[in-house]
Design a protein around this motif. Structure first.
Motif, PDB file in Angstrom:
ATOM      1  N   ALA A  55       0.864  -1.179   0.000  1.00  0.00           N
ATOM      2  CA  ALA A  55       0.000   0.000   0.000  1.00  0.00           C
ATOM      3  C   ALA A  55       0.897   1.224   0.000  1.00  0.00           C
ATOM      4  O   ALA A  55       1.785   1.349   0.852  1.00  0.00           O
ATOM      5  CB  ALA A  55      -0.904   0.001   1.231  1.00  0.00           C
ATOM      6  N   LEU A  56       0.670   2.136  -0.947  1.00  0.00           N
ATOM      7  CA  LEU A  56       1.561   3.277  -1.139  1.00  0.00           C
ATOM      8  C   LEU A  56       0.810   4.581  -0.991  1.00  0.00           C
ATOM      9  O   LEU A  56      -0.282   4.744  -1.529  1.00  0.00           O
ATOM     10  CB  LEU A  56       2.197   3.221  -2.533  1.00  0.00           C
ATOM     11  CG  LEU A  56       2.926   1.928  -2.884  1.00  0.00           C
ATOM     12  CD1 LEU A  56       2.250   1.269  -4.068  1.00  0.00           C
ATOM     13  CD2 LEU A  56       4.395   2.162  -3.186  1.00  0.00           C
ATOM     14  N   THR A  57       1.404   5.516  -0.265  1.00  0.00           N
ATOM     15  CA  THR A  57       0.819   6.840  -0.120  1.00  0.00           C
ATOM     16  C   THR A  57       1.913   7.825   0.263  1.00  0.00           C
ATOM     17  O   THR A  57       2.985   7.434   0.748  1.00  0.00           O
ATOM     18  CB  THR A  57      -0.301   6.852   0.936  1.00  0.00           C
ATOM     19  OG1 THR A  57      -0.864   8.166   1.018  1.00  0.00           O
ATOM     20  CG2 THR A  57       0.220   6.449   2.305  1.00  0.00           C
ATOM     21  N   ALA A  58       1.637   9.113   0.036  1.00  0.00           N
ATOM     22  CA  ALA A  58       2.602  10.149   0.407  1.00  0.00           C
ATOM     23  C   ALA A  58       2.343  10.684   1.798  1.00  0.00           C
ATOM     24  O   ALA A  58       3.265  11.194   2.450  1.00  0.00           O
ATOM     25  CB  ALA A  58       2.553  11.294  -0.613  1.00  0.00           C
ATOM     26  N   THR A  59       1.116  10.599   2.276  1.00  0.00           N
ATOM     27  CA  THR A  59       0.790  11.134   3.594  1.00  0.00           C
ATOM     28  C   THR A  59      -0.200  10.212   4.272  1.00  0.00           C
ATOM     29  O   THR A  59      -1.287   9.980   3.749  1.00  0.00           O
ATOM     30  CB  THR A  59       0.158  12.536   3.489  1.00  0.00           C
ATOM     31  OG1 THR A  59      -0.950  12.480   2.586  1.00  0.00           O
ATOM     32  CG2 THR A  59       1.150  13.562   3.004  1.00  0.00           C
ATOM     33  N   ALA A  60       0.177   9.710   5.438  1.00  0.00           N
ATOM     34  CA  ALA A  60      -0.748   8.871   6.199  1.00  0.00           C
ATOM     35  C   ALA A  60      -0.333   8.902   7.662  1.00  0.00           C
ATOM     36  O   ALA A  60       0.705   8.355   8.025  1.00  0.00           O
ATOM     37  CB  ALA A  60      -0.755   7.441   5.671  1.00  0.00           C
ATOM     38  N   ALA A  61      -1.138   9.555   8.482  1.00  0.00           N
ATOM     39  CA  ALA A  61      -0.903   9.524   9.922  1.00  0.00           C
ATOM     40  C   ALA A  61      -1.146   8.111  10.429  1.00  0.00           C
ATOM     41  O   ALA A  61      -1.780   7.288   9.765  1.00  0.00           O
ATOM     42  CB  ALA A  61      -1.833  10.512  10.624  1.00  0.00           C
ATOM     43  N   GLU A  62      -0.668   7.822  11.640  1.00  0.00           N
ATOM     44  CA  GLU A  62      -0.725   6.464  12.172  1.00  0.00           C
ATOM     45  C   GLU A  62      -2.135   5.875  12.153  1.00  0.00           C
ATOM     46  O   GLU A  62      -2.321   4.716  11.759  1.00  0.00           O
ATOM     47  CB  GLU A  62      -0.142   6.436  13.588  1.00  0.00           C
ATOM     48  CG  GLU A  62       0.212   5.047  14.092  1.00  0.00           C
ATOM     49  CD  GLU A  62      -0.995   4.269  14.574  1.00  0.00           C
ATOM     50  OE1 GLU A  62      -0.984   3.015  14.477  1.00  0.00           O
ATOM     51  OE2 GLU A  62      -1.959   4.895  15.046  1.00  0.00           O
ATOM     52  N   PRO A  63      -3.189   6.621  12.553  1.00  0.00           N
ATOM     53  CA  PRO A  63      -4.539   6.044  12.480  1.00  0.00           C
ATOM     54  C   PRO A  63      -4.960   5.663  11.066  1.00  0.00           C
ATOM     55  O   PRO A  63      -5.668   4.677  10.866  1.00  0.00           O
ATOM     56  CB  PRO A  63      -5.421   7.165  13.045  1.00  0.00           C
ATOM     57  CG  PRO A  63      -4.513   7.979  13.905  1.00  0.00           C
ATOM     58  CD  PRO A  63      -3.198   7.948  13.200  1.00  0.00           C
ATOM     59  N   VAL A  64      -4.521   6.446  10.092  1.00  0.00           N
ATOM     60  CA  VAL A  64      -4.848   6.127   8.699  1.00  0.00           C
ATOM     61  C   VAL A  64      -4.123   4.856   8.278  1.00  0.00           C
ATOM     62  O   VAL A  64      -4.690   3.985   7.603  1.00  0.00           O
ATOM     63  CB  VAL A  64      -4.491   7.302   7.770  1.00  0.00           C
ATOM     64  CG1 VAL A  64      -4.741   6.941   6.309  1.00  0.00           C
ATOM     65  CG2 VAL A  64      -5.286   8.537   8.152  1.00  0.00           C
ATOM     66  N   SER A  75      -9.412  18.117   6.685  1.00  0.00           N
ATOM     67  CA  SER A  75      -8.470  17.422   7.558  1.00  0.00           C
ATOM     68  C   SER A  75      -7.050  17.830   7.203  1.00  0.00           C
ATOM     69  O   SER A  75      -6.785  18.310   6.089  1.00  0.00           O
ATOM     70  CB  SER A  75      -8.610  15.901   7.429  1.00  0.00           C
ATOM     71  OG  SER A  75      -8.082  15.446   6.197  1.00  0.00           O
ATOM     72  N   LEU A  76      -6.145  17.619   8.148  1.00  0.00           N
ATOM     73  CA  LEU A  76      -4.740  17.921   7.895  1.00  0.00           C
ATOM     74  C   LEU A  76      -4.163  16.933   6.888  1.00  0.00           C
ATOM     75  O   LEU A  76      -3.241  17.273   6.129  1.00  0.00           O
ATOM     76  CB  LEU A  76      -3.954  17.866   9.215  1.00  0.00           C
ATOM     77  CG  LEU A  76      -2.731  18.779   9.346  1.00  0.00           C
ATOM     78  CD1 LEU A  76      -3.042  20.206   8.930  1.00  0.00           C
ATOM     79  CD2 LEU A  76      -2.207  18.732  10.781  1.00  0.00           C
ATOM     80  N   ASP A  77      -4.708  15.704   6.860  1.00  0.00           N
ATOM     81  CA  ASP A  77      -4.276  14.724   5.862  1.00  0.00           C
ATOM     82  C   ASP A  77      -4.560  15.246   4.461  1.00  0.00           C
ATOM     83  O   ASP A  77      -3.690  15.229   3.580  1.00  0.00           O
ATOM     84  CB  ASP A  77      -5.018  13.396   6.062  1.00  0.00           C
ATOM     85  CG  ASP A  77      -4.834  12.821   7.442  1.00  0.00           C
ATOM     86  OD1 ASP A  77      -3.971  11.951   7.610  1.00  0.00           O
ATOM     87  OD2 ASP A  77      -5.561  13.238   8.359  1.00  0.00           O
ATOM     88  N   ALA A  78      -5.809  15.708   4.237  1.00  0.00           N
ATOM     89  CA  ALA A  78      -6.193  16.206   2.921  1.00  0.00           C
ATOM     90  C   ALA A  78      -5.378  17.443   2.555  1.00  0.00           C
ATOM     91  O   ALA A  78      -4.944  17.607   1.414  1.00  0.00           O
ATOM     92  CB  ALA A  78      -7.682  16.529   2.895  1.00  0.00           C
ATOM     93  N   TYR A  79      -5.170  18.321   3.546  1.00  0.00           N
ATOM     94  CA  TYR A  79      -4.427  19.549   3.291  1.00  0.00           C
ATOM     95  C   TYR A  79      -3.009  19.250   2.808  1.00  0.00           C
ATOM     96  O   TYR A  79      -2.559  19.787   1.787  1.00  0.00           O
ATOM     97  CB  TYR A  79      -4.378  20.391   4.566  1.00  0.00           C
ATOM     98  CG  TYR A  79      -3.592  21.677   4.410  1.00  0.00           C
ATOM     99  CD1 TYR A  79      -4.057  22.690   3.585  1.00  0.00           C
ATOM    100  CD2 TYR A  79      -2.388  21.877   5.072  1.00  0.00           C
ATOM    101  CE1 TYR A  79      -3.351  23.872   3.417  1.00  0.00           C
ATOM    102  CE2 TYR A  79      -1.666  23.049   4.920  1.00  0.00           C
ATOM    103  CZ  TYR A  79      -2.151  24.048   4.099  1.00  0.00           C
ATOM    104  OH  TYR A  79      -1.441  25.210   3.933  1.00  0.00           O
TER     105      TYR A  79
END
Length: 539
Positions: free
Chosen positions: A174-183, A313-317
């Protein structure tokens, strides 16, 4: 797998003399058969992870990619590298003959990579044909969609765990540029990953200057947006909360002589495509868009990303901010903020459940002799397929129905009224979590500390000193780094609250901690209160 063969394969097949930080660790785990969650900053080579691992592993590599434009870019990367394995795309833009030729290429071994949108994997025949091909690696690109968009925007992302089971549980990245621990935790659960290696490398983009401009009235904010955008180097992006705002801002910018275009989901597909291509070709100075624009935009010279309204959300931002400065040159991220704008976002978040409709949905499932798909349920209830899908998602989250590739079935032990009540509780839980994300966004916008430190702290990274490249640092209000906090609740640890249940610690400060609770969302707790009242226990 040892590093030597991986580096050799990188040189032989792709011409890469050096791998970037995190890539080799992720590839080695995948080649050895371990699932991986890879969080790498934009431009750090996430696609190289699945390209290299897929080349080394036996079998077909299935790449789930959410946008056709993004699939096209990823396919072009392979085609431009002569010694790399070949790839094909199967999506709605391809004719029937082209799709069959793609399947033939995969079956005959002429192609080893196949790019699909999650909607394609909702089709039984597509999954069945993949199953017969011997899938060696499943790559889920933009994996944050599982958590941040899955419930409404991309319901088929929620089915990927079931698809993975049908494919024989292939090794998955699973690949992403931004993901906080809960995500990251939700990605792991949704995809059914076990003992996944989490590879996280610096999400900081130090070349992007961070600024928040506060306004007291909407007119003041609008004027500031126009003035700033006119003065900023181009090209750039302006994000708005509504389609109407995107069109109005674009019109005003054009009246000042800029080549500005609006972009939102309500525009015809051809017009959206034209704006997308014109922006990539530097034929547009500014695109003013809702969040429908941006994913898959790999344009290196974007000089600014401005938000005319606060995101949800800060994730989306940070995902949207990451579209600036990919060439490494200085870029700007500006948020235009009115606390009142949070009210609009909370309006978007609020989504009550029609109890009668939810009960009718459960009743329709109970009366059916076979599983019911969302499209069929929509016809029976005379609602849109999207509304039917949202209802099924909530009923499934409440445990009242089970959803598989064949459709939805009711679970025993529920009445229609109880199922509807469970759906309402699930909706309220989701609403609490999303409202808590808005509060985290408020904290970022209103902080007087180093803005980058607050941002990185949310993603689990420490910034020892003020960054010097944000508005609070320039204003002199950013605090010097505090001594490391000695706490039994370090970032990342799992805890249980006496009232709010299980959660994970996201950020630790000298006198408080931020915890993401599965049922409540983000909560800031005073450490003194936690200790004195025994509020938390380690899990």
């Amino acid at each position: 797998m040892a590093a030597g063969p991986i580096a050799q394969a990188a040189r032989d097949f792709f011409g890469w003399e050096h791998l970037r930080d995190g890539q080799e660790e992720a590839v080695a785990a995948l080649v050895d058969g371990r699932d991986v969650i890879t969080v790498l900053p934009t431009g750090a080579g996430k696609s190289a992870v699945y390209q290299l691992a897929g080349t080394i592993r036996e079998g077909i590599t299935v790449v789930v990619s959410p946008l056709i434009a993004l699939q096209r870019d990823q396919l072009n990367q392979l085609e431009e590298t002569p010694r790399a394995p070949k790839g094909v795309a199967i999506n709605s833009s391809r004719g029937e003959r082209a799709v069959e030729e793609a399947w033939d290429a995969l079956a005959e071994g002429a192609a080893e990579f196949v790019f699909l949108a999650p909607e394609q994997l909702a089709k039984d025949d597509v999954v069945e044909r993949l199953r017969r091909l011997d899938v060696g690696l499943l790559a889920v690109d933009e994996a944050h969609c599982v958590a941040s968009w899955g419930h409404d925007f991309r319901p088929d992302y929620l089915r990927l765990g079931d698809v993975r089971e049908r494919l024989g549980r292939p090794v998955t990245v699973a690949l992403t540029a931004t993901a906080a621990e809960p995500v990251r935790a939700e990605i792991t659960a949704r995809l059914g990953m076990r003992d996944a290696l989490v590879v996280v490398r610096g999400v900081d983009r130090p070349n992007i200057d961070l600024t928040v401009h506060r306004a007291t009235t909407d007119d003041e904010k609008c004027e500031r947006v126009i003035d700033e955008v006119l003065a900023l180097p181009k090209p750039g992006l302006v994000y708005t909360a509504t389609r109407r705002d995107s069109e109005e801002y674009a019109e005003v910018l054009r009246s000042h002589g800029l080549r500005a275009s609006a972009y939102h989901a309500g525009l015809p597909a051809r017009e959206r495509s034209d704006v997308h291509d014109a922006f990539l070709d530097d034929e547009v100075d500014v695109v003013v868009a809702t969040n429908a624009f941006g994913m898959g935009i790999d344009k290196p010279n974007v000089r600014f990303v401005a938000h005319a309204s606060v995101p949800d959300s800060l994730d989306a931002y940070y995902q949207e901010v990451g579209r600036a400065g990919r060439d490494g040159d200085p870029a700007s991220a500006i948020l235009f903020y009115r606390s009142e704008d949070l009210g609009l976002r909370k309006y978007f978040v609020a989504r009550g459940v029609d109890q009668e409709r939810a009960a009718a949905a459960y009743r329709a499932l109970a009366q059916s002799d076979s599983p019911v798909k969302a499209t069929e349920l929509a016809k029976r209830l005379e609602i849109s397929p999207r509304s039917a899908t949202a209802l099924l998602n909530l009923l499934a989250e409440a445990g009242a129905v089970s959803v598989t590739r064949r459709g939805a079935r009711p679970r025993a032990g529920f009445t229609p009224a109880a199922a509807a009540a469970g759906a309402e509780e699930a909706s309220e839980r989701r609403e609490r979590i999303e409202e808590s994300r808005l509060e985290v966004m408020r904290r970022y916008a209103e902080t007087r500390d180093c803005r980058r430190r607050v941002l990185l702290g949310y993603f689990g990274e420490d910034l020892p000193e003020p960054c010097g490249h944000c508005d609070t640092c320039r204003a002199g209000t950013a605090k010097e780094a505090e001594e490391e906090v000695d706490t039994p609740y370090p970032a990342g640890v799992s805890v249980k609250h006496i009232e709010w249940g299980r959660g994970s610690v996201v950020e630790v400060e000298s006198d408080r901690i931020t915890v993401f609770f599965e049922e409540q969302g983000y909560k800031v707790l005073a450490l003194d209160a936690v200790t004195e009242n025994h509020l938390l226990s380690l899990v």
